[in-house]
Design a protein around this motif. Structure first.
Motif, short mmCIF file in Angstrom:
data_model
loop_
_atom_site.label_atom_id
_atom_site.label_comp_id
_atom_site.label_asym_id
_atom_site.label_seq_id
_atom_site.Cartn_x
_atom_site.Cartn_y
_atom_site.Cartn_z
N SER A 255 0.83 -1.20 0.00
CA SER A 255 0.00 0.00 0.00
C SER A 255 0.87 1.25 0.00
O SER A 255 1.90 1.30 0.65
N PHE A 257 0.14 3.95 1.39
CA PHE A 257 0.02 4.60 2.68
C PHE A 257 0.40 3.63 3.78
O PHE A 257 0.32 2.42 3.61
N SER A 258 0.79 4.18 4.93
CA SER A 258 1.11 3.32 6.06
C SER A 258 0.45 3.86 7.31
O SER A 258 -0.01 5.00 7.34
N GLY A 259 0.42 3.02 8.33
CA GLY A 259 0.01 3.43 9.67
C GLY A 259 -1.26 4.25 9.71
O GLY A 259 -2.29 3.85 9.17
N ASP A 262 -2.91 5.33 6.47
CA ASP A 262 -3.55 4.19 5.82
C ASP A 262 -4.84 3.81 6.54
O ASP A 262 -5.86 3.50 5.91
N ALA A 327 -4.80 5.65 17.61
CA ALA A 327 -3.72 6.62 17.43
C ALA A 327 -4.09 7.67 16.37
O ALA A 327 -3.26 8.52 16.04
N PRO A 329 -5.48 11.12 15.20
CA PRO A 329 -5.67 12.36 15.95
C PRO A 329 -7.12 12.58 16.37
O PRO A 329 -8.06 12.28 15.63
N THR B 40 0.95 14.44 13.93
CA THR B 40 0.13 13.25 13.69
C THR B 40 0.89 11.97 14.04
O THR B 40 0.34 11.05 14.62
N VAL B 41 2.17 11.94 13.68
CA VAL B 41 3.00 10.77 13.97
C VAL B 41 4.16 11.23 14.85
O VAL B 41 4.89 12.14 14.49
N SER B 88 -1.38 2.06 21.90
CA SER B 88 -0.57 2.12 20.68
C SER B 88 -0.35 3.57 20.24
O SER B 88 -1.25 4.40 20.32
N LEU B 89 0.84 3.83 19.75
CA LEU B 89 1.15 5.15 19.18
C LEU B 89 1.16 5.04 17.66
O LEU B 89 1.42 3.97 17.09
N ALA B 90 0.91 6.19 17.03
CA ALA B 90 0.87 6.20 15.56
C ALA B 90 2.21 5.77 14.98
O ALA B 90 2.28 5.05 13.97
N SER B 93 3.22 2.07 13.87
CA SER B 93 2.83 1.42 12.61
C SER B 93 3.25 2.25 11.40
O SER B 93 2.70 2.09 10.32
N LYS B 94 4.25 3.11 11.60
CA LYS B 94 4.58 3.98 10.47
C LYS B 94 5.26 3.23 9.32
O LYS B 94 5.27 3.71 8.20
N TYR B 95 5.80 2.05 9.56
CA TYR B 95 6.36 1.25 8.47
C TYR B 95 5.40 0.14 8.03
O TYR B 95 5.79 -0.78 7.32
N ASP B 96 4.15 0.23 8.50
CA ASP B 96 3.17 -0.81 8.17
C ASP B 96 2.40 -0.44 6.90
O ASP B 96 1.49 0.38 6.93
N HIS B 97 2.80 -1.06 5.80
CA HIS B 97 2.11 -0.87 4.51
C HIS B 97 1.45 -2.18 4.13
O HIS B 97 2.14 -3.06 3.61
N PRO B 98 0.21 -2.40 4.29
CA PRO B 98 -0.77 -1.54 4.95
C PRO B 98 -0.75 -1.72 6.47
O PRO B 98 -0.12 -2.64 6.97
N MET B 99 -1.49 -0.86 7.16
CA MET B 99 -1.63 -1.02 8.61
C MET B 99 -2.50 -2.24 8.89
O MET B 99 -3.31 -2.65 8.06
N LEU B 100 -2.32 -2.82 10.07
CA LEU B 100 -3.14 -3.98 10.45
C LEU B 100 -3.80 -3.74 11.81
O LEU B 100 -3.77 -4.60 12.68
N VAL B 164 7.69 2.73 -1.32
CA VAL B 164 6.58 3.42 -0.65
C VAL B 164 7.04 4.13 0.62
O VAL B 164 6.22 4.59 1.42
#
Lengths: 552, 243
Positions: A255, A257-259, A262, A327, A329, B40-41, B88-90, B93-100, B164
């Motif tokens: 994807s 987008f991430s985190g 996303d 998480a 905002p 945001t992150v 959990s903090l944003a 999962s900043k390297y999660d493509h896609p997030m889970l 990405v």
């Protein structure tokens, strides 16, 4: 089917199928070490089957100019049959996954049949297979009647219908092979997504080209909804599926987008798939079939304007209510909650408009199970939109989120609203399309109706119970100030409700099987000879449409 | 207003443009700022990327649809924090493509499951969940132990992740397949490269108990064991994490 195409269209069909076959073969070669190869073979086989069909019908006589005197309903007929096929398949898989909650070893020690792979098979088969085919079929039917214009050509509707079903087939077989993006309700991978965009553009062009030739000054309400469905689903689909494939020989993609971004994009998509696929499209269906079947004009034209633009504007803000206390905002969560609550206004305006349209026709609701399907759908639409707004409130969501309550809510909408309005529309249009006096058995429609209502109610009550109990057990503290229940305690408490849910789903499935039998028998009975024009009576019944002679 | 609409609904293209305009506003207002507002992150300088083996495990997690029953998002609620650990903090999962993050807990949240159970427990549990938890309704994933992990394309996988936005170095991309092998074979020569490239704290173990062979079970367990441990940010005081 080939006999209805002109020679030029047969040639275009051959050309397109050859290109598709070439793409399939290229995919099969590039992805020979990957699940992509199997999908390439599937595409190539589908295209070759199409080529064979076109060639075998190539020298049939061309359709005569008389065809312009009639609407083109063959794709609608095929779409209805496909929709019912997907319904039975999707409901069967749904009930199977429901029993997996009770008997988790029903998976045969194989990957393809484990819960995580067949759960999206269920959701895709019912939402996109059943719902999508029903929307395409009915939209083409409604578009022609309310515009009093025939579809622009014979080829493009078949391209849309069959191309769309190829997409559904790629999706469902892909999950079983382990091909998924994991994006809820958007699981198919990049190549299937690109294919859907092409199909969708042609679908939209059919709409515009038919509207351009319409012989009604106004575009009827049902078409606003169908157009919003087509347009917004395209926007959502393209943005949500932005991804980079590992290579052209890999089914897998990552994807864009991430985190947190996303998450927001996925739920912006996810909630508006509900809004524009499962709501706007089916509202379009309701705004045509309910007044037609009741033979009453739409209660309020102004109310339909307010609800249409309310739904189109407000829904797109509501997705973030899926992410309360996460998480994401806080300001986005608050916006999502606020707009979700406001959404109740246009939602109830639509439901009210539908129910008040039945004023003066309640005797028909009592006697006619087809119309009763539509009435109950409007009631469930009202109930589940209320529940949705309620669950979007942050403090309610803290209890309901992650629990079966969400599943119950979704099924109140999916079984109670989407499936019921679709069954109503299908039972109404099958005799019209095949020119029969009525359905083969009105009694079987009645049986289907009660099985569907009973199944929905059992399902929803089971999930309300299990969801609320789960939510409460997770947050219960004992006297010493520690959590009272382990996670597995809550799981054990769910078992009776999981059994009840699977039984409710089974009733709904049996109803759909009766529906298929009834439709099949209707098609097999002799066509009616007299009173042919009744089926295509002018739509003067619908508000805003002046009483003019029908096109045929 | 209704008079205006009476004219609008006579124009197909006008209606189309109006629908697009009205429907676009919500998404633009809610999504676009998430890419531009820096808060945001959170910043987490200690955050590391997934190793090739963990990424392969993550892809198996996706393939098997684990996210349909397990969330990876602990909400800011007392009972969740007490049950699963710090919310959990944003950035996590900043390297999660896609997030889970998930949307349903038929099973428990897994955001901080890393290190909570032993590798043996995970292997036994995945082979037959009811062997370790009689009440469990999780499917058995016994075939993962029998299936060799595909590693020949791991370099391409890392490259796609880099395109990405995940900061994989050229060295990580080139050595992806050998790093995957090394991480599950602690005494092999390839093991050293893993800690060199991904940090000394990286788990280098025979996750499925058999160091010689690299199976899908190795990959999935290595992924489960890193969940919640890519950065320490969530365990720091709020002020430090937010900075």
């Amino acid at each position: 089917m080939i006999g209805q195409l002109t020679i030029g269209e047969r040639q275009s069909a051959l050309l397109m199928l050859l290109v598709l076959a070439a793409i399939g073969i290229a995919m099969a070669v590039a992805g020979r070490n990957d699940p992509l190869g199997a999908h390439g073979a599937l595409v190539a086989v589908a295209a070759l089957a199409g080529i064979f069909a076109v060639i075998s019908g190539y020298y049939l006589p061309e359709p005569s100019g008389e065809r312009f005197e009639h609407y083109y309903d063959e794709p609608t007929k095929a779409g209805i049959i496909l929709a019912m096929g997907w319904a039975v398949f999707g409901l069967f898989v749904g009930d199977w996954v429901a029993w997996l909650f009770v008997y988790p070893d029903l998976t045969f020690d194989a990957g393809w049949s484990s819960f995580g792979r067949i759960r999206p098979v269920h959701t895709t088969a019912v939402i996109f297979g059943f719902g999508g085919n029903a929307l395409i079929a009915t939209s083409l039917y409604v578009l022609q009647r309310t515009s009093r214009a025939r579809l622009p050509d014979q080829l493009s509707p078949w391209f849309v219908l069959l191309g769309y079903n190829l997409f559904c087939l790629l999706a469902v077989t892909g999950y079983m092979m382990g091909i998924t993006q994991s994006k809820e309700y958007a699981e198919p991978e990049w190549y299937a997504d690109i294919w859907l965009v092409i199909v969708w553009v042609v679908y939209f062009l059919i709409y515009l080209r038919t509207l351009a030739r319409r012989r009604e000054p106004h575009i009827y309400v049902a078409n606003w909804y169908y157009m919003a469905f087509i347009l917004v689903v395209a926007i959502l689909h393209i943005v949500n599926n932005l991804a980079i494939p590992v290579s052209l020989g890999h089914a897998k993609s990552y994807s864009a987008f991430s985190g947190v971004q996303d998450a927001m994009t996925q739920w912006w998509y996810g909630h508006n798939a509900v809004a524009f696929f499962l709501t706007a499209g089916f509202l379009g269906m309701m705004y045509y079939y309910l007044p037609k079947r009741a033979n009453r004009p739409l209660f309020s034209y102004r109310l339909s304007i307010i609800s249409f633009w309310g739904i189109t504007f407000l829904y797109m803000w509501a997705g973030s209510h899926h992410l309360h206390y996460t998480a994401l905002p806080h300001w986005v969560q608050t916006l999502g909650m606020t707009f979700s609550v406001m959404l109740l206004v246009p939602s109830w305006a639509s439901a009210t408009n539908a129910l008040l349209t039945l004023n003066g026709a309640w005797d028909k609701v009592r006697d006619d199970a087809t119309l009763r399907f539509m009435m109950v759908a409007a009631v469930f639409y009202g109930l589940s939109t209320f529940e949705g707004s309620f669950m979007a409130i942050r403090s309610v969501n803290s209890l309901s989120h992650y629990t079966d309550w969400t599943i119950g809510h979704v099924h109140a909408g999916a079984l109670g609203w989407v499936a019921m309005i679709t069954f109503g529309a299908i039972y109404a249009s099958v005799p019209w399309l095949w020119k029969r006096e009525g359905m083969y058995s009105a009694r079987l429609v009645e049986v289907h109706f009660w099985l569907a209502v009973a199944g929905t109610i059992i399902y929803v009550f089971a999930m309300w119970n299990s969801g609320i109990i789960q939510g409460l057990m997770w947050r219960t503290y004992n006297e010493s100030g520690t959590l009272a229940y382990s996670f597995v305690d809550s799981l054990v408490a769910m078992r009776p409700y999981y059994i009840a849910r699977a039984i409710g789903g089974l009733l709904f499935l049996i109803g759909a099987v009766f529906g298929c039998y009834n439709i099949w028998m209707t098609i097999r009975t002799a066509p009616r000879t007299a009173g042919e024009a009744v089926a295509d009576s002018p739509d003067s019944v619908l508000a805003g449409t002046p009483a003019l002679q029908p096109a045929e | 207003m209704f008079g205006l609409h009476y004219r609008l609904e006579r124009k197909a293209v006008g209606l189309v443009l109006a629908i697009i305009a009205v429907a676009s506003i919500g998404g633009i207002v809610e999504i676009a700022p998430l890419f531009t507002i820096h808060q945001t992150v959170e910043d987490a300088p200690d955050m590391r990327v997934y190793t090739p083996l963990e990424l392969a495990g993550r892809n198996i997690y996706v393939r098997e649809g684990c996210y349909a029953c397990h969330s990876q998002m602990i909400r800011t609620l007392r009972d969740e924090v007490e049950r699963y650990g710090p919310y959990s903090l944003a950035v996590e999962s900043k390297y999660d493509h896609p997030m889970l993050w998930g949307s349903k807990r038929t099973g428990p949240d897994l955001a901080r499951v890393g290190g909570k159970y032993s590798d043996d427990w995970h292997v036994a549990h995945l082979n037959n969940p009811r062997a370790v938890m009689p009440e469990s309704i999780m499917p058995a994933y016994a075939w993962l132990s029998r299936t060799a992990l595909r590693t020949d394309d791991l370099g391409l996988q890392l490259k796609a992740m880099r395109s990405v936005g995940v900061p994989y170095t050229d060295e990580m991309v080139t050595n992806a397949a050998s790093d995957a092998y090394g991480q599950a074979a602690p005494d092999s020569p390839q093991a050293e490269g893993v800690t060199k490239r991904y940090g000394a704290a990286t788990n280098v173990r025979a996750f499925d108990g058999a160091p010689g062979t690299l199976t899908e079970m190795d990959a999935l367990v290595s992924y489960l064991q890193i969940l919640g441990r890519l950065t320490n940010a969530a365990h720091m005081p709020v002020a430090a994490a937010g900075r």
